[in-house]
Design a protein around this motif. Sequence first.
Motif, mmCIF file in Angstrom:
data_model
loop_
_atom_site.group_PDB
_atom_site.id
_atom_site.type_symbol
_atom_site.label_atom_id
_atom_site.label_comp_id
_atom_site.label_asym_id
_atom_site.label_seq_id
_atom_site.Cartn_x
_atom_site.Cartn_y
_atom_site.Cartn_z
ATOM 1 N N ILE A 114 95.223 59.318 26.779
ATOM 2 C CA ILE A 114 95.065 58.168 27.523
ATOM 3 C C ILE A 114 95.174 57.929 28.885
ATOM 4 O O ILE A 114 94.451 57.140 29.570
ATOM 5 N N ASN A 115 96.116 58.699 29.406
ATOM 6 C CA ASN A 115 96.468 58.948 30.897
ATOM 7 C C ASN A 115 95.128 59.604 31.526
ATOM 8 O O ASN A 115 94.754 59.310 32.768
ATOM 9 N N MET A 116 94.554 60.719 30.765
ATOM 10 C CA MET A 116 93.422 61.143 31.373
ATOM 11 C C MET A 116 92.454 60.141 31.515
ATOM 12 O O MET A 116 91.424 60.287 32.391
ATOM 13 N N ASN A 117 92.067 59.488 30.341
ATOM 14 C CA ASN A 117 91.082 58.548 30.407
ATOM 15 C C ASN A 117 91.097 57.645 31.369
ATOM 16 O O ASN A 117 90.095 57.508 31.869
ATOM 17 N N ILE A 118 92.295 57.089 31.900
ATOM 18 C CA ILE A 118 92.339 56.293 33.075
ATOM 19 C C ILE A 118 91.900 56.887 34.465
ATOM 20 O O ILE A 118 90.968 56.324 35.120
ATOM 21 N N ALA A 119 92.097 58.338 34.431
ATOM 22 C CA ALA A 119 91.823 58.967 35.364
ATOM 23 C C ALA A 119 90.424 59.427 35.746
ATOM 24 O O ALA A 119 89.860 59.192 36.700
ATOM 25 N N ILE A 120 89.675 59.597 34.593
ATOM 26 C CA ILE A 120 88.328 59.789 34.195
ATOM 27 C C ILE A 120 87.660 58.423 34.807
ATOM 28 O O ILE A 120 86.575 58.404 35.220
ATOM 29 N N MET A 121 87.947 57.446 34.225
ATOM 30 C CA MET A 121 87.191 55.916 34.460
ATOM 31 C C MET A 121 87.467 55.703 36.179
ATOM 32 O O MET A 121 86.426 55.424 36.590
ATOM 33 N N ARG A 122 88.443 56.030 36.528
ATOM 34 C CA ARG A 122 88.611 55.805 38.071
ATOM 35 C C ARG A 122 87.834 56.933 38.733
ATOM 36 O O ARG A 122 87.221 56.229 40.012
ATOM 37 N N ALA A 123 87.554 57.967 38.348
ATOM 38 C CA ALA A 123 86.631 59.014 38.932
ATOM 39 C C ALA A 123 85.198 58.502 38.965
ATOM 40 O O ALA A 123 84.546 58.569 39.751
ATOM 41 N N PHE A 124 84.919 58.103 37.839
ATOM 42 C CA PHE A 124 83.290 57.441 37.607
ATOM 43 C C PHE A 124 83.239 56.120 38.714
ATOM 44 O O PHE A 124 82.253 56.000 39.251
ATOM 45 N N VAL A 125 84.214 55.361 38.623
ATOM 46 C CA VAL A 125 83.895 54.246 39.652
ATOM 47 C C VAL A 125 84.068 54.618 40.999
ATOM 48 O O VAL A 125 83.421 54.091 41.753
ATOM 49 N N GLU A 126 84.926 55.727 41.296
ATOM 50 C CA GLU A 126 84.742 56.356 42.580
ATOM 51 C C GLU A 126 83.370 56.750 43.206
ATOM 52 O O GLU A 126 82.873 56.515 44.131
ATOM 53 N N ILE A 127 82.746 57.433 42.203
ATOM 54 C CA ILE A 127 81.520 58.003 42.376
ATOM 55 C C ILE A 127 80.370 57.107 42.543
ATOM 56 O O ILE A 127 79.565 57.132 43.231
ATOM 57 N N ARG A 128 80.681 55.996 41.753
ATOM 58 C CA ARG A 128 79.740 54.696 41.863
ATOM 59 C C ARG A 128 79.931 54.169 43.163
ATOM 60 O O ARG A 128 78.936 53.619 43.901
ATOM 61 N N ARG A 129 81.039 53.828 43.711
ATOM 62 C CA ARG A 129 81.479 53.441 45.075
ATOM 63 C C ARG A 129 80.772 54.254 46.017
ATOM 64 O O ARG A 129 80.088 53.780 46.937
ATOM 65 N N ILE A 130 80.722 55.683 46.033
ATOM 66 C CA ILE A 130 80.278 56.639 47.054
ATOM 67 C C ILE A 130 78.918 56.174 46.945
ATOM 68 O O ILE A 130 78.259 56.256 47.973
ATOM 69 N N LEU A 131 77.992 56.225 45.812
ATOM 70 C CA LEU A 131 76.773 56.000 45.716
ATOM 71 C C LEU A 131 76.407 55.148 46.338
ATOM 72 O O LEU A 131 75.092 54.749 46.864
ATOM 73 N N LEU A 132 77.032 53.618 46.236
ATOM 74 C CA LEU A 132 76.745 52.502 46.838
ATOM 75 C C LEU A 132 76.604 52.431 48.433
ATOM 76 O O LEU A 132 75.880 51.837 49.075
ATOM 77 N N LYS A 133 77.656 53.167 48.778
ATOM 78 C CA LYS A 133 77.950 53.194 50.171
ATOM 79 C C LYS A 133 76.520 54.432 50.694
ATOM 80 O O LYS A 133 76.099 53.820 51.883
ATOM 81 N N GLU A 134 76.425 55.291 50.180
ATOM 82 C CA GLU A 134 75.450 56.255 50.489
ATOM 83 C C GLU A 134 74.044 55.369 50.342
ATOM 84 O O GLU A 134 73.152 55.477 51.533
ATOM 85 N N ASN A 135 73.884 54.362 49.341
ATOM 86 C CA ASN A 135 72.688 53.884 49.621
ATOM 87 C C ASN A 135 72.407 52.656 50.821
ATOM 88 O O ASN A 135 71.548 52.390 51.195
ATOM 89 N N ASP A 136 73.725 52.026 51.149
ATOM 90 C CA ASP A 136 73.780 51.340 52.168
ATOM 91 C C ASP A 136 73.311 52.160 53.401
ATOM 92 O O ASP A 136 72.736 51.408 54.200
ATOM 93 N N VAL A 137 74.031 53.309 53.586
ATOM 94 C CA VAL A 137 73.734 54.003 54.757
ATOM 95 C C VAL A 137 72.212 54.387 55.077
ATOM 96 O O VAL A 137 71.629 54.204 55.839
ATOM 97 N N LYS A 138 71.615 54.614 53.658
ATOM 98 C CA LYS A 138 70.369 54.841 53.763
ATOM 99 C C LYS A 138 69.352 53.857 54.151
ATOM 100 O O LYS A 138 68.291 53.809 54.898
#
Length: 185
Positions: A114-138
């Motif tokens: 359960i704890n690891m799933n929470i961390a994994i979901m946060r990692a996916f969200v962080e990647i999505r946030r980074i990609l959105l920033k990257e698209n904005d920079v592009k």
Amino acid sequence: MQIIQSIQNRIYELRGERVMIDRDLAALYEIETKSLNLAVKRNLKRFPKDFMFQLTKEEWDSLRFQIETLEKQQYPLRLQNETSKRGGTRYLPYAFTEQGVAMLSGILNSDKAINMNIAIMRAFVEIRRILLKENDVKEQMKEIKERLGEHDVQLNQIYDAMENLLDEKAAQRKWGERERIGFKK
């Protein structure tokens, strides 16, 4: 934050999806890969093709090369026989999309899972946030490029006008400095 970075290093892009492979998930949940896959097979109705899929031999070979390259960068002093002890897998691994990983939380009920799933979901969200920033920079870079293109045209016009002015000044100077002929006073 270190655990999220570790998880992000285990998220790969396959078939246009960000996925995690079964052996990485099993390591994070601290269970055997076989146990993870058995739990999934017992609940196969929860995992449609867009939640989980089995890798092809070509995908696995390509991914394994990426994983080994990453591990060599992270652990450059690892002994050669340590990496060869792991051995190959008998079956092609399964890849779980973000939704598939979320579904795993329903079938793996340990506190660690359960704890690891929470961390994994946060990692996916962080990647999505980074990609959105990257698209904005592009997008910003594209706008800057367009503006610079307009500025280049304007600068060329200015340079042409300056050259014309310099040519006119040079022509006037030559006329004024010419040798006079005729009567001199």
